[in-house]
Each structure stands twice: as C-alpha cells, then as structure tokens.
Design a protein around this motif. Sequence first.
Motif, PDB file in Angstrom:
ATOM      1  N   SER A  10      11.715  -6.580  -2.365  1.00  0.00           N
ATOM      2  CA  SER A  10      10.339  -6.125  -2.638  1.00  0.00           C
ATOM      3  C   SER A  10       9.532  -6.022  -1.351  1.00  0.00           C
ATOM      4  O   SER A  10       8.820  -5.033  -1.134  1.00  0.00           O
ATOM      5  CB  SER A  10       9.639  -7.115  -3.576  1.00  0.00           C
ATOM      6  OG  SER A  10      10.267  -7.118  -4.808  1.00  0.00           O
ATOM      7  N   TYR A  11       9.634  -7.061  -0.505  1.00  0.00           N
ATOM      8  CA  TYR A  11       8.861  -7.028   0.742  1.00  0.00           C
ATOM      9  C   TYR A  11       9.382  -5.935   1.675  1.00  0.00           C
ATOM     10  O   TYR A  11       8.591  -5.302   2.380  1.00  0.00           O
ATOM     11  CB  TYR A  11       8.884  -8.397   1.429  1.00  0.00           C
ATOM     12  CG  TYR A  11       7.843  -9.324   0.850  1.00  0.00           C
ATOM     13  CD1 TYR A  11       8.013  -9.903  -0.407  1.00  0.00           C
ATOM     14  CD2 TYR A  11       6.667  -9.588   1.523  1.00  0.00           C
ATOM     15  CE1 TYR A  11       7.049 -10.727  -0.959  1.00  0.00           C
ATOM     16  CE2 TYR A  11       5.685 -10.402   0.981  1.00  0.00           C
ATOM     17  CZ  TYR A  11       5.882 -10.979  -0.264  1.00  0.00           C
ATOM     18  OH  TYR A  11       4.909 -11.774  -0.809  1.00  0.00           O
ATOM     19  N   ILE A  13      10.687  -3.051   0.759  1.00  0.00           N
ATOM     20  CA  ILE A  13      10.148  -1.773   0.261  1.00  0.00           C
ATOM     21  C   ILE A  13       8.653  -1.672   0.583  1.00  0.00           C
ATOM     22  O   ILE A  13       8.159  -0.633   1.023  1.00  0.00           O
ATOM     23  CB  ILE A  13      10.380  -1.657  -1.265  1.00  0.00           C
ATOM     24  CG1 ILE A  13      11.870  -1.482  -1.558  1.00  0.00           C
ATOM     25  CG2 ILE A  13       9.596  -0.483  -1.862  1.00  0.00           C
ATOM     26  CD1 ILE A  13      12.234  -1.609  -3.027  1.00  0.00           C
ATOM     27  N   GLY A  14       7.954  -2.789   0.383  1.00  0.00           N
ATOM     28  CA  GLY A  14       6.499  -2.800   0.618  1.00  0.00           C
ATOM     29  C   GLY A  14       6.126  -2.615   2.072  1.00  0.00           C
ATOM     30  O   GLY A  14       4.979  -2.248   2.367  1.00  0.00           O
ATOM     31  N   ILE A  15       7.051  -2.888   2.978  1.00  0.00           N
ATOM     32  CA  ILE A  15       6.752  -2.700   4.407  1.00  0.00           C
ATOM     33  C   ILE A  15       7.299  -1.361   4.901  1.00  0.00           C
ATOM     34  O   ILE A  15       6.633  -0.641   5.636  1.00  0.00           O
ATOM     35  CB  ILE A  15       7.324  -3.877   5.233  1.00  0.00           C
ATOM     36  CG1 ILE A  15       6.516  -5.158   4.912  1.00  0.00           C
ATOM     37  CG2 ILE A  15       7.261  -3.594   6.731  1.00  0.00           C
ATOM     38  CD1 ILE A  15       7.139  -6.432   5.421  1.00  0.00           C
ATOM     39  N   VAL A  17       8.105   1.549   3.258  1.00  0.00           N
ATOM     40  CA  VAL A  17       7.504   2.806   2.757  1.00  0.00           C
ATOM     41  C   VAL A  17       6.136   3.070   3.410  1.00  0.00           C
ATOM     42  O   VAL A  17       5.941   4.131   4.018  1.00  0.00           O
ATOM     43  CB  VAL A  17       7.429   2.808   1.206  1.00  0.00           C
ATOM     44  CG1 VAL A  17       6.663   4.020   0.706  1.00  0.00           C
ATOM     45  CG2 VAL A  17       8.827   2.784   0.613  1.00  0.00           C
ATOM     46  N   PRO A  18       5.177   2.118   3.359  1.00  0.00           N
ATOM     47  CA  PRO A  18       3.910   2.385   4.049  1.00  0.00           C
ATOM     48  C   PRO A  18       4.094   2.557   5.553  1.00  0.00           C
ATOM     49  O   PRO A  18       3.436   3.392   6.182  1.00  0.00           O
ATOM     50  CB  PRO A  18       3.048   1.155   3.743  1.00  0.00           C
ATOM     51  CG  PRO A  18       3.636   0.570   2.509  1.00  0.00           C
ATOM     52  CD  PRO A  18       5.101   0.838   2.611  1.00  0.00           C
ATOM     53  N   PHE A  21       5.219   6.087   6.237  1.00  0.00           N
ATOM     54  CA  PHE A  21       4.082   7.015   6.142  1.00  0.00           C
ATOM     55  C   PHE A  21       3.192   6.916   7.388  1.00  0.00           C
ATOM     56  O   PHE A  21       2.722   7.931   7.901  1.00  0.00           O
ATOM     57  CB  PHE A  21       3.243   6.696   4.897  1.00  0.00           C
ATOM     58  CG  PHE A  21       3.727   7.381   3.653  1.00  0.00           C
ATOM     59  CD1 PHE A  21       3.636   8.759   3.511  1.00  0.00           C
ATOM     60  CD2 PHE A  21       4.281   6.656   2.609  1.00  0.00           C
ATOM     61  CE1 PHE A  21       4.094   9.389   2.370  1.00  0.00           C
ATOM     62  CE2 PHE A  21       4.737   7.277   1.462  1.00  0.00           C
ATOM     63  CZ  PHE A  21       4.644   8.650   1.343  1.00  0.00           C
ATOM     64  N   ALA A  22       2.964   5.681   7.840  1.00  0.00           N
ATOM     65  CA  ALA A  22       2.099   5.474   9.008  1.00  0.00           C
ATOM     66  C   ALA A  22       2.720   6.110  10.249  1.00  0.00           C
ATOM     67  O   ALA A  22       2.044   6.801  11.019  1.00  0.00           O
ATOM     68  CB  ALA A  22       1.869   3.981   9.218  1.00  0.00           C
ATOM     69  N   ALA A  25       2.571   9.887  10.013  1.00  0.00           N
ATOM     70  CA  ALA A  25       1.195  10.380  10.234  1.00  0.00           C
ATOM     71  C   ALA A  25       0.845  10.317  11.714  1.00  0.00           C
ATOM     72  O   ALA A  25       0.230  11.243  12.256  1.00  0.00           O
ATOM     73  CB  ALA A  25       0.218   9.536   9.421  1.00  0.00           C
TER      74      ALA A  25
END
Lengths: 56, 263
Positions: A10-11, A13-15, A17-18, A21-22, A25
């Motif tokens: 979970s952690y 994926i939570g780190i 994926v964002p 994106f960062a 960008a």
Amino acid sequence: MTFLPYVAASYAIGIVVPGGFALAAWRRLLNTTRRLAAIDPRQARRQEAARPEGRP
Amino acid sequence: MPAPGVTVDATASLAPPRRNLHRFANPGRFLRLAGKVQPWLTAGGLIVTAIGIVWGLFFSPADWQQGDAVRIMYVHVPAAWLASAGYASIAACSVASLVWRHPLADLAAQEIGPVGAGFTAVCLATGSLWGKPMWGAWWVWDARLTSVLVLFFLYLGHIALLRAFDNPERGYRAGAILALVGAVDLPIIKFSVDWWHTLHQGNTFTLTGAPHMYISMIWPLLFTTFGFTLGFAAIITARLRAAVMERRIRALLMARVEERAAA
C-alpha cells in the motif's frame, strides 16, 4: 509487524504513483520552459534577467 | 437614481466578480503567480507527507482488531479524499468554463483529470490491499467500493472525451457537461455507507459527532491528508503551467507559419 506485505504494498503504491505524476509534471514543465525560451524572445529575456550574474 | 441623460451600464453590478474571476486569465500573470506558489506547495507537500508517513508507519498504535493493517489507512484515506476532491474541482472548473468562459478553466479540468484518476486508482488498490486481510476478499460489490469504481470510470470517460474531438473547444464543452453530470456520484460516495449498510465501515468523521478514532491515529492521518493535498496541488500547478506554455508555443508557431505564408 502484522500484515507486512499488504502494508508495504500500500505504501509503495501510495508513494510511487503520486511520485511518478510529480516527476512527469516536473520534466514536462522543464521541457516546455526550454522550448518556449527557444522560440519566444520575451521568455528568453526574462530567463536572462532572472539568471544570477557570472553564470552562463 | 441616475440624473437624466446619464447612461447606466446594466452589467455594472456584475463587473467586480467577473473582473476577479478573470484576473488570472492573463497567462503571464498566472505563470508569475504559479511560479511563486509552486516551490512552497512542493516543499510543504514533501515535508508534511514524509512526517505523516513516518508517524503512521512507526509511531502510531496498531488497531486492537486489525493489527498493523490499519496503517494502510494513512495512504488510503488521503487518496480517497483527493479522488473526490479532484472530481469536485473538475466540476467547479466546468461551471467556470460553461458559465463564465474562463480561459484557464478548461485547461485546469484537463490537467486535473489524469492526476485525479491516478489517486482514485491508488484509493481502489490500497482499499483492495486492506480488504484482503480484513474481509478475506480483494473486491466486493459494496456500495462504497462500487461508487468509487464508477468515479474512476467517470475520470477515464472525461479524459477520453476531451481528446475525442478534432476541435478542442468541442471536447472541452462535452467534457464539462460530463463532469457536471458525473458530479452526482460524489454525494453517492459520501453517503453510500449511510444509505446502504454493506461491508465498508461507516464514516469516521462527522460534522456533529466526535470522531470514532483515537487522537494518536487522527494526527498522522491529518498530516498525510494535508501533505497529499499539497502534493496534489503542486502537481496540478506544474501541469497547468506547462499547459499554458504549450498553448503559447502553439500560438507562436502558428503565427510564424502564417507570417511565412503571407511573405
């Protein structure tokens, strides 16, 4: 720690994926700024003015 | 009462809010402001998220029933909040686009879409990873899970619709209408656990009652939620800045082509 694989996944994926994106960008912004500076004289002047003295 | 012969502008009362709304429609002004705000959003997002994650992983207590699986909450809840908040932002941009024709609203909706879809995917994946050890299943057709899955498809539909037209303006308009119609899913997500008593737990936080959680768990949750929100805002700001600059590049290149054709 109980249920470690689920918590770790979970952690991750939570780190990741964002973070992805960062990173995407930031790269897109960097490339676009360069491309705009190359064709827009106003942008190039602005970047020139913002650059500290002595730096190329 | 105006003096005889004095012309009165019937839209004068509408002028101040319209001016405020369009203040940042100027690309140069927007880029200057966004350039100043973005480092703060990025740094704040990284620091606050890191504190929340370390706190949630190593210092917050395990749940007496769920054990350490409860720590998944510190990623799952912020992602769920941003999934809904992102779509609400798209709906707000759609109103600004359809009603006031704000030039940045369409671009903002376009740039929020993929990031919001990503956070919805994180919410669904971490929820699945939480559900397997607690419920014994990766997925159940529970009202909350299903409504969030519908939200994910709405995001995908919005992204696809914006790119489905040769004329971008028509894509923006169709996307705005879809976003407004799809916004009906947001209250369904919020109240699904009250309307249908299925497997997903009820709301932990309510406006009137005390939270159903220990304070030692609330603090890291607040940190990760606030940190993720700052990070989300930083990503959207960077994407929007890039999109505004790409639009300027296209306009400059078109102008050059037209100049050459005329010469």
